[in-house]
Write an enzyme that holds these catalytic residues in place. Structure first.
Site, PDB file in Angstrom:
ATOM      1  N   ASP A  86       0.942  -0.991  -0.048  1.00  0.00           N
ATOM      2  CA  ASP A  86       0.166  -0.308  -0.028  1.00  0.00           C
ATOM      3  C   ASP A  86       0.745   1.159   0.099  1.00  0.00           C
ATOM      4  O   ASP A  86      -0.038   2.248  -0.759  1.00  0.00           O
ATOM      5  CB  ASP A  86      -1.005  -0.585   0.633  1.00  0.00           C
ATOM      6  CG  ASP A  86      -1.754  -1.429   0.955  1.00  0.00           C
ATOM      7  OD1 ASP A  86      -2.161  -2.154   0.299  1.00  0.00           O
ATOM      8  OD2 ASP A  86      -3.243  -0.532   1.666  1.00  0.00           O
ATOM      9  N   CYS A 127       2.519  -8.532   3.198  1.00  0.00           N
ATOM     10  CA  CYS A 127       1.616  -7.416   3.131  1.00  0.00           C
ATOM     11  C   CYS A 127       0.529  -7.616   2.852  1.00  0.00           C
ATOM     12  O   CYS A 127      -0.391  -8.997   2.716  1.00  0.00           O
ATOM     13  CB  CYS A 127       2.286  -6.650   1.938  1.00  0.00           C
ATOM     14  SG  CYS A 127       1.972  -5.052   2.215  1.00  0.00           S
ATOM     15  N   ASP A 128      -0.311  -6.617   3.079  1.00  0.00           N
ATOM     16  CA  ASP A 128      -1.613  -6.553   2.898  1.00  0.00           C
ATOM     17  C   ASP A 128      -2.621  -7.181   2.136  1.00  0.00           C
ATOM     18  O   ASP A 128      -3.429  -8.094   2.447  1.00  0.00           O
ATOM     19  CB  ASP A 128      -2.017  -5.306   2.992  1.00  0.00           C
ATOM     20  CG  ASP A 128      -2.096  -4.151   3.813  1.00  0.00           C
ATOM     21  OD1 ASP A 128      -1.311  -4.417   4.769  1.00  0.00           O
ATOM     22  OD2 ASP A 128      -2.646  -3.403   4.500  1.00  0.00           O
ATOM     23  N   LYS A 129      -2.560  -6.968   1.141  1.00  0.00           N
ATOM     24  CA  LYS A 129      -3.007  -7.737  -0.293  1.00  0.00           C
ATOM     25  C   LYS A 129      -2.771  -8.979  -0.691  1.00  0.00           C
ATOM     26  O   LYS A 129      -3.212 -10.097  -1.407  1.00  0.00           O
ATOM     27  CB  LYS A 129      -3.340  -7.176  -1.509  1.00  0.00           C
ATOM     28  CG  LYS A 129      -3.355  -5.292  -1.439  1.00  0.00           C
ATOM     29  CD  LYS A 129      -5.015  -5.161  -0.393  1.00  0.00           C
ATOM     30  CE  LYS A 129      -5.044  -3.693  -0.209  1.00  0.00           C
ATOM     31  NZ  LYS A 129      -4.416  -3.211   0.779  1.00  0.00           N
ATOM     32  N   CYS A 200       4.157  -4.208   8.823  1.00  0.00           N
ATOM     33  CA  CYS A 200       3.594  -3.713   9.582  1.00  0.00           C
ATOM     34  C   CYS A 200       3.340  -4.251  11.541  1.00  0.00           C
ATOM     35  O   CYS A 200       2.485  -5.023  10.983  1.00  0.00           O
ATOM     36  CB  CYS A 200       2.356  -2.147   9.088  1.00  0.00           C
ATOM     37  SG  CYS A 200       2.772  -1.757   7.500  1.00  0.00           S
ATOM     38  N   SER A 476      -7.812   2.851   6.319  1.00  0.00           N
ATOM     39  CA  SER A 476      -6.470   2.671   7.198  1.00  0.00           C
ATOM     40  C   SER A 476      -6.671   1.414   8.001  1.00  0.00           C
ATOM     41  O   SER A 476      -7.696   1.622   8.623  1.00  0.00           O
ATOM     42  CB  SER A 476      -5.327   3.523   7.833  1.00  0.00           C
ATOM     43  OG  SER A 476      -4.643   2.910   8.783  1.00  0.00           O
TER      44      SER A 476
END
Length: 565
Positions: A86, A127-129, A200, A476
């Site tokens: 992101d 990561c996020d995706k 994160c 977020s």
């Protein structure tokens, strides 16, 4: 080697056939012998990238996975996908590559695993995706799959000993324009925020989705969250590599695991950890790709009355991800949820969740509380409906911060985030107003734009408690300030109330009632015309234009059209 032996696995073809001969020729060139070519063939799905620390350690993990798979009598083939991040990829074209890259990753996986007819896959989640994209591919392809959470990064500390992470940097960057944070202070935080590889460190989308994968049964029990490159991570890597070989041998497929009950368990886990609101759309997308008729927003709305936050990892509360990890992590949360979770579901281990939860689990109840003793008496993810969001919207609340539960005021409307931020910096947003930012949905941007920078700019201007935000954009997964209503559906680029809002219209938000309303009569709405202003176009040969024309609306997870519903 016999002809019958080669046809036991879908990756093998009749001996002497053109397909068999050409595959044998290429694999012999890679050093495989005829015995190897008969073995199960497993994709090691690696979203390695040197663009961000989220992925920088994955090549070493892929090597280890390949080694263990070989030791288990199978053949690994490492394959690469797009590596969505992101903070990097939101810079271009209004942030449209952020969500759309999730689906691009799913198709990367399909093209290789289905195209080559491999027998299973082990996915390195970071990561996020990446995690939702990999789980979507698992549901779509329905070949044996194990997802491996690859760990969170170590965060840093300021000179005063305060924890600082990248999300804190993101928030404080919104304070520079107002002078509430100096450039030197921001750079000092930036220098220390990340102290190693991994995702994160807060309970953002990445850690939430790692927990979701475990709660769904697609990752090994006790695997999330985990510190990147820690001994625990490496043990899980080894165990996961052994598990995928076993799953292929047993023909244990994702759709045996990804049942409606498993999704309800995942929803409960997200609510219990005060997780990312982005889990709502990702779970919907995974359900769609798994061929299920589920309304994930409705599941959140139902369970938010039962499940309160049992743990509050930064920034939802004072707990660090390391403390949550040490307290038992996702497995402890599933234990603490008690009768809320369905224990009959199957997991990728072949064991039921009930069997797994029957094993002893050390839980620090000061960090992960029992169901009847939550951290707060309200759910931190709340689903709203109303005349402005007839198909739903989402609010993320803090478990510890006291906020107003209702807000109403005149709308100040913007068609993109940049214009809204410019107006905030120019002090053109009056106190008491509702900032409406549209055109950020999956089709408005297209690809879905980020609205958090608007929220943090408001915070930097000192307007958090006097201005609310309503947007169709993505927020977020970690933190929002004040009353922020995101992911309004239908989005502004589609016919609906959000498209018809004009400056000065009264907008009312009531968290107690779960409503967000546009205070206009049906006749007043009918008198207005649909506007195309909240629609961005891109060159017809771009990925975002392809996504725009092929993706469903957010109500269906913004997955590609043609997926089962």
């Amino acid at each position: 080697m016999t002809e019958s032996a080669t046809q036991t696995l879908r990756s093998n073809f009749p001996v002497g056939s053109p397909r068999w001969a050409t595959r044998r020729t290429q694999w012999r060139a890679l050093g495989l012998n005829d015995e190897d070519i008969d073995k199960p063939k497993i994709a090691v799905v690696n979203s390695s990238s040197k663009l961000a620390p989220c992925f920088s350690h994955l090549d070493d993990i892929a090597d280890r996975v390949c080694e263990v798979i070989r030791d288990q009598g199978a053949i690994p083939f490492e394959v690469r996908t797009v590596a969505p991040t992101d903070f990097m990829m939101a810079a271009g074209r209004g942030g449209g590559y952020v969500l759309s890259s999730r689906d691009l990753l799913t198709n990367d996986v399909e093209a290789v695993v289905e195209g080559a007819q491999l027998d299973g896959m082990i996915c390195l989640a970071s990561c996020d995706k990446t995690t939702p994209g990999q789980l979507m591919a698992a549901g779509r392809l329905n070949v044996p799959t194990v997802v491996v959470p690859c760990g969170y990064q170590r965060s840093g500390r300021t000179d005063d000993g305060e924890v600082v992470d990248i999300e804190e940097v993101f928030i404080r960057a919104g304070h520079v324009a107002s002078g509430r944070c100096t450039l030197a202070e921001l750079c000092g935080m930036s220098d220390r925020a990340i102290q190693g590889p991994g995702v994160c460190s807060g309970m953002g989308t990445a850690n939430t989705m790692h927990i979701v994968s475990e709660a769904l049964g697609m990752s090994l029990p006790g695997s999330a969250p985990v510190a990147a490159n820690s001994p625990a991570m490496w043990r899980n890597v080894d165990d996961s590599a052994r598990a995928i070989v076993a799953a292929v041998q047993q023909n244990l497929r994702p759709r045996d695991i990804l049942t409606p009950a498993a999704f309800r368990n995942a929803v409960a886990s997200v609510l219990a950890v005060s997780g990312s609101i982005n889990a709502v759309k990702h779970l919907q997308a995974i359900a769609v790709e798994s061929g299920l008729e589920l309304d994930i927003s409705a599941e959140f709305a139902r369970l938010q009355t039962v499940v309160r936050p049992l743990s509050t990892v930064r920034p939802a509360g004072p707990t660090s991800i390391e403390e949550f990890d040490a307290a038992g992590g996702a497995l402890a949360v599933l234990h603490q949820l008690g009768g809320v979770v369905d224990r009959s579901v199957t997991t990728v281990t072949g064991r039921s969740l009930g069997e797994i939860l029957a094993d002893p689990c050390a839980i620090d109840e000061q960090v992960i509380r029992p169901l009847d003793s939550p951290v707060a008496d309200h759910a931190t993810i709340q689903i709203l409906h109303g005349s402005l969001a007839p198909h739903g919207a989402i609010v993320k609340l803090s478990a510890t911060e006291i906020r107003a539960t209702a807000f109403s005021g005149p709308a100040v409307v913007f068609e993109d985030a940049a214009a809204a931020i410019e107006a905030i910096h120019a002090q053109r947003i009056p106190s008491g107003s509702v900032l409406v930012v549209r055109g950020l949905g999956p089709h408005g941007t297209p690809g879905m734009g980020m609205a958090s920078n608007v929220v943090f700019a408001l915070d930097g201007a000192g307007l958090t408690n006097t201005v609310s935000v309503v947007t169709d954009g993505q927020l977020s997964g970690l933190v929002n300030k004040g009353i922020v209503v995101g992911e309004v559906k239908p989005e502004g680029a589609r016919p609906g109330a959000l498209n018809l809002v004009r400056d000065g219209d009264l907008v009312a938000i009531d968290l107690r009632e779960g409503t967000v309303d546009l205070k206009l009569t049906p006749d007043e709405l009918d008198a207005r015309s649909f506007s195309t202003a909240s629609k961005t176009t891109h060159p017809p040969n771009s990925w975002l234009s392809v996504y725009d024309t092929t993706a469903t609306d957010l109500e269906h997870g913004a997955t590609l059209k043609g997926a089962s519903h």
